[in-house]
Design a protein around this motif. Sequence first.
Motif, short mmCIF file in Angstrom:
data_model
loop_
_atom_site.label_atom_id
_atom_site.label_comp_id
_atom_site.label_asym_id
_atom_site.label_seq_id
_atom_site.Cartn_x
_atom_site.Cartn_y
_atom_site.Cartn_z
N THR A 59 0.83 -1.20 0.00
CA THR A 59 0.00 0.00 0.00
C THR A 59 0.87 1.26 0.00
OG1 THR A 59 -0.12 0.23 2.40
CG2 THR A 59 -1.78 -1.21 1.35
N GLU A 60 0.26 2.34 -0.42
CA GLU A 60 0.96 3.63 -0.41
C GLU A 60 1.33 4.01 1.03
OE1 GLU A 60 0.37 8.05 -2.40
OE2 GLU A 60 -1.12 6.50 -2.77
N ALA A 61 0.45 3.69 1.98
CA ALA A 61 0.74 3.98 3.39
C ALA A 61 1.98 3.22 3.86
CB ALA A 61 -0.46 3.62 4.26
N THR A 62 2.14 2.00 3.37
CA THR A 62 3.32 1.21 3.74
C THR A 62 4.58 1.84 3.16
OG1 THR A 62 2.01 -0.80 3.90
CG2 THR A 62 4.38 -1.08 3.62
N LYS A 74 5.03 5.00 2.63
CA LYS A 74 5.29 6.18 3.46
C LYS A 74 5.97 5.78 4.77
CE LYS A 74 1.59 8.94 1.50
NZ LYS A 74 0.28 9.57 1.74
N THR A 75 5.53 4.67 5.36
CA THR A 75 6.13 4.18 6.60
C THR A 75 7.59 3.80 6.36
OG1 THR A 75 4.02 3.40 7.45
CG2 THR A 75 5.99 2.42 8.41
#
Length: 67
Positions: free
Chosen positions: A33-36, A38-39
């Motif tokens: 995911t895009e959130a991953t 970013k993390t």
Amino acid sequence: KPGASLTPREREVLELVGTGMTNRATAVRLGITEATVKTYLTDIYRQIGASDRTQAALFVSKNGFRA
């Protein structure tokens, strides 16, 4: 040496950032995911002493990464 402790996945994300790939495109390429992404980038920036994508991309080019 900065970046020596990066995991293989973190190196992969960093190398893609070094090519100018967006977070979304990186996520699609890696199947995460895009959130991953970013993390990962938050952790990567901390490890290499970068404050943004531009500094991270410069790190890639100056330190012999594939990108």
